[in-house]
Design a protein around this motif. Structure first.
Motif, PDB file in Angstrom:
ATOM      1  N   ALA A   1      -2.239   9.363   8.935  1.00 16.31           N
ATOM      2  CA  ALA A   1      -1.444   8.782   8.194  1.00 16.31           C
ATOM      3  C   ALA A   1      -1.065   9.767   6.751  1.00 16.31           C
ATOM      4  CB  ALA A   1      -2.003   7.422   7.447  1.00 16.31           C
ATOM      5  N   ILE A   2      -2.395  10.237   6.441  1.00 19.34           N
ATOM      6  CA  ILE A   2      -2.084  11.602   5.217  1.00 19.34           C
ATOM      7  C   ILE A   2      -1.359  12.624   5.830  1.00 19.34           C
ATOM      8  CG2 ILE A   2      -3.408  13.090   4.096  1.00 19.34           C
ATOM      9  CD1 ILE A   2      -5.694  11.103   3.852  1.00 19.34           C
ATOM     10  N   ARG A   3      -1.578  13.223   6.924  1.00 19.63           N
ATOM     11  CA  ARG A   3      -0.656  14.204   7.543  1.00 19.63           C
ATOM     12  C   ARG A   3       1.006  13.777   7.622  1.00 19.63           C
ATOM     13  NH1 ARG A   3      -4.357  14.388  11.718  1.00 19.63           N
ATOM     14  NH2 ARG A   3      -6.231  15.258  11.046  1.00 19.63           N
ATOM     15  N   ARG A   4       1.162  12.713   8.120  1.00 15.95           N
ATOM     16  CA  ARG A   4       2.384  11.983   7.923  1.00 15.95           C
ATOM     17  C   ARG A   4       3.234  11.808   6.691  1.00 15.95           C
ATOM     18  NH1 ARG A   4       4.939   8.512   7.528  1.00 15.95           N
ATOM     19  NH2 ARG A   4       6.877   8.645   8.453  1.00 15.95           N
ATOM     20  N   ASP A   5       2.487  11.308   5.589  1.00 14.34           N
ATOM     21  CA  ASP A   5       2.802  11.172   4.225  1.00 14.34           C
ATOM     22  C   ASP A   5       3.067  12.388   3.652  1.00 14.34           C
ATOM     23  OD1 ASP A   5       2.372   8.238   4.657  1.00 14.34           O
ATOM     24  OD2 ASP A   5       0.540   8.429   3.525  1.00 14.34           O
ATOM     25  N   LEU A   6       2.444  13.169   3.877  1.00 16.47           N
ATOM     26  CA  LEU A   6       2.630  14.881   3.136  1.00 16.47           C
ATOM     27  C   LEU A   6       3.870  15.133   4.041  1.00 16.47           C
ATOM     28  CD1 LEU A   6      -1.006  16.236   2.978  1.00 16.47           C
ATOM     29  CD2 LEU A   6       0.236  15.346   1.040  1.00 16.47           C
ATOM     30  N   ALA A   7       3.756  15.226   5.250  1.00 16.73           N
ATOM     31  CA  ALA A   7       5.164  15.637   5.992  1.00 16.73           C
ATOM     32  C   ALA A   7       6.267  15.090   5.514  1.00 16.73           C
ATOM     33  CB  ALA A   7       5.010  15.382   7.389  1.00 16.73           C
ATOM     34  N   TRP A   8       6.220  13.769   5.158  1.00 15.78           N
ATOM     35  CA  TRP A   8       7.558  12.938   4.611  1.00 15.78           C
ATOM     36  C   TRP A   8       8.066  13.569   3.266  1.00 15.78           C
ATOM     37  CZ3 TRP A   8       7.789   9.133   0.556  1.00 15.78           C
ATOM     38  CH2 TRP A   8       9.197   8.511   0.633  1.00 15.78           C
ATOM     39  N   LEU A   9       6.837  13.870   2.560  1.00 15.42           N
ATOM     40  CA  LEU A   9       7.336  14.290   1.261  1.00 15.42           C
ATOM     41  C   LEU A   9       7.577  15.881   1.061  1.00 15.42           C
ATOM     42  CD1 LEU A   9       4.101  12.472  -0.586  1.00 15.42           C
ATOM     43  CD2 LEU A   9       6.645  12.078  -1.246  1.00 15.42           C
TER      44      LEU A   9
ATOM     45  N   ALA B   1       2.502   5.636  -0.066  1.00 16.67           N
ATOM     46  CA  ALA B   1       3.701   6.390   0.317  1.00 16.67           C
ATOM     47  C   ALA B   1       4.473   5.710   1.241  1.00 16.67           C
ATOM     48  CB  ALA B   1       3.324   7.751   1.197  1.00 16.67           C
ATOM     49  N   ASP B   2       3.707   4.793   2.172  1.00 20.38           N
ATOM     50  CA  ASP B   2       4.468   3.959   3.114  1.00 20.38           C
ATOM     51  C   ASP B   2       5.400   2.989   2.152  1.00 20.38           C
ATOM     52  OD1 ASP B   2       2.090   3.008   2.104  1.00 20.38           O
ATOM     53  OD2 ASP B   2       1.605   1.840   4.131  1.00 20.38           O
ATOM     54  N   ALA B   3       5.052   2.361   1.271  1.00 25.52           N
ATOM     55  CA  ALA B   3       5.833   1.401   0.437  1.00 25.52           C
ATOM     56  C   ALA B   3       7.143   2.074  -0.215  1.00 25.52           C
ATOM     57  CB  ALA B   3       4.870   0.769  -0.529  1.00 25.52           C
TER      58      ALA B   3
END
Ligand code: GLU
Length: 446
Positions: free
Chosen positions: A58-66, A252-254
């Motif tokens: 999830a951290i990797r995903r959130d960083l990628a989204w950002l 980040a998900d919110a």
């Protein structure tokens, strides 16, 4: 030539990223990019019970989204051998020592100290144990935990890139436990070992780590390594004013679920609490260029979701079609996007207009307007409708019906869009097209 800086973002993979640590990641990333250095992700997962693979993903995903993509990733659970070796060195040089107190014994010590009006700082009783004492304890089955021995002779000082000259009296701190009796590692020492081994030049994190930095600077010295530069950002406060590392549910998900643009989150968090204004940007470049630690203030900055939402809205109003096209529903082309965007709070809201432009609308009945709408249907200019059609049409209706203002425009807007408000009708009418416009008007003219 000095070598480029190396920074790291070091979350524990125990949950989603929240605004506090997104900001920490961003400050590290901005400086690394500006200085053409490296930005590394270090997963602080020595606490194997609380860390999870799902949280790391999830951290990797959130960083990628950002868009804060790390140049490399390391995880502490792969590196226990390095920590073993470092502790052995510290023990050999007298910078680390074994202690045998149980949690209950330590708790009792602290309560007695408090009762006597003293700070609850560990009294170093374990340092007085002889070889024979320790052997006796071990024979009884006691296992030691390990403490780092602080040098309490003088204050620890550093020139913090954000806080300026910072000093802390280590005598106010307990010798930190670095390893538990079950062999598991606490955060403090592994972080320093990794910072050395990864060649970290700048440690950038929240102000809540200031006491840790005093301890860790002594660890760098004890391990014979140069200390990295330190930057401690003031914490964020929530609107309620409460200081917190973790503010509410703003993960980040919110933020993503609320339809916010990553660039809005970055633009907001990059400038929050800094002397640069929070303003809309179209890309990350101006944030990279303008970044400076010295611009960040020492006072806690107030994180306000409403301010972020407003910034997002202003950014959406200027977003180029090329940036959003993949996220738009079919039928919203470049022309439609540029007509719609200034009325949207989020890109996601464009979907609500797709039906207005290309599908069907459920307009509320306007029985009192039937005659006017019939006149309007008949007066609709011929296809193709263009940017001047709305004005030509409504000017003609003004002349024939004597209507003006809301009485003139409102029934047309409702009949054509099914809504009370929205983008300029001059923009919408050509996007709706003559055929649909005529059918929608006719549907209401009797
Ligand atoms: N895992 C630590 C934290 O999330 C890292 C702090 C640091 O940057 O050293 O608080």
């Amino acid at each position: 030539v000095t070598s480029p800086p190396v920074l790291r973002f070091a979350p524990s993979p125990t949950g989603r990223l929240h605004v506090g640590n997104i900001r920490t990641a961003l400050l590290n990333w901005l400086f690394a990019r500006q200085q053409r250095g490296r930005f590394l992700l270090r997963l602080d997962d020595t606490d194997t019970a609380r860390s999870s693979e799902a949280a790391a993903a999830a951290i990797r995903r959130d960083l990628a989204w950002l868009g804060l993509v790390p140049d490399a990733e390391v995880r502490q659970s792969d590196r226990f051998a390095l920590y073993d070796a470092a502790l052995a060195r510290l023990a050999a040089s007298g910078h680390a020592y074994p202690a045998y107190e149980t949690a209950e014994e330590l708790d009792l010590k602290r309560r007695l100290q408090r009762a006597a009006g003293k700070p609850p700082v560990y009294d170093r009783e374990a340092l007085a144990l002889s070889e024979a004492n320790r052997a006796a304890l071990e024979t009884k089955g006691r296992r030691p935990h390990w403490r780092f021995r602080l040098d309490t002779d003088e204050h620890v000082r550093w020139n913090d890139l954000i806080r300026g000259e910072t000093a802390l009296d280590p005598a106010s701190l307990s010798d930190p436990i670095v390893r538990r009796e079950d062999g598991s590692w606490l955060y403090m020492l592994p972080s320093v070992v990794d910072d050395i081994e990864m060649g970290i030049t700048h440690v950038v994190r929240g102000e809540d780590h200031v006491p840790n930095s005093a301890i860790q600077l002594q660890m760098f010295t004890a391990l014979g390594a140069p200390a990295p530069a330190m930057a401690h950002a003031a914490l964020l406060t929530s609107v309620g004013g409460e200081l917190s590392k973790r503010i509410g549910s703003e993960g980040a998900d919110a933020l993503e679920a609320a339809g916010l643009e990553p660039i809005a989150v970055l633009a907001y968090l990059a400038r929050l609490g800094s002397s640069d204004p929070i303003e809309p940007v179209a890309s990350i470049e101006p944030l990279i260029e303008s970044f400076a630690f010295a611009k960040l203030g020492r006072a806690a900055a107030r994180y306000d979701p409403a301010e972020l939402a407003h910034l997002n809205e202003r950014i959406v109003h200027g977003l180029d079609y090329a940036i959003v096209r993949d996220r738009l529903p079919a039928g919203i082309d470049a022309e439609a996007w540029s007509g719609l965007r200034t009325n949207l709070k989020t890109v996601g809201e464009a979907a609500e207009w797709a039906d207005v432009l290309n599908g069907t609308v459920a307009a509320p009945a306007q029985p009192d307007e039937a005659e006017f709408l019939k006149t309007a249907t008949d007066a609709l200019p011929p296809a193709p409708l263009g940017p001047t059609s709305w004005k030509a049409w409504t000017d003609a209706l003004k002349a024939t019906t004597g209507r003006k203002g809301r009485a003139l425009y409102h029934p047309l807007r409702v009949a054509l869009t099914g809504r009370e408000t929205g983008p300029e009708m001059a923009t919408l009418l050509p996007l709706i097209g003559r055929e649909r416009a005529s059918a929608r008007l006719a549907a209401q003219d009797d």
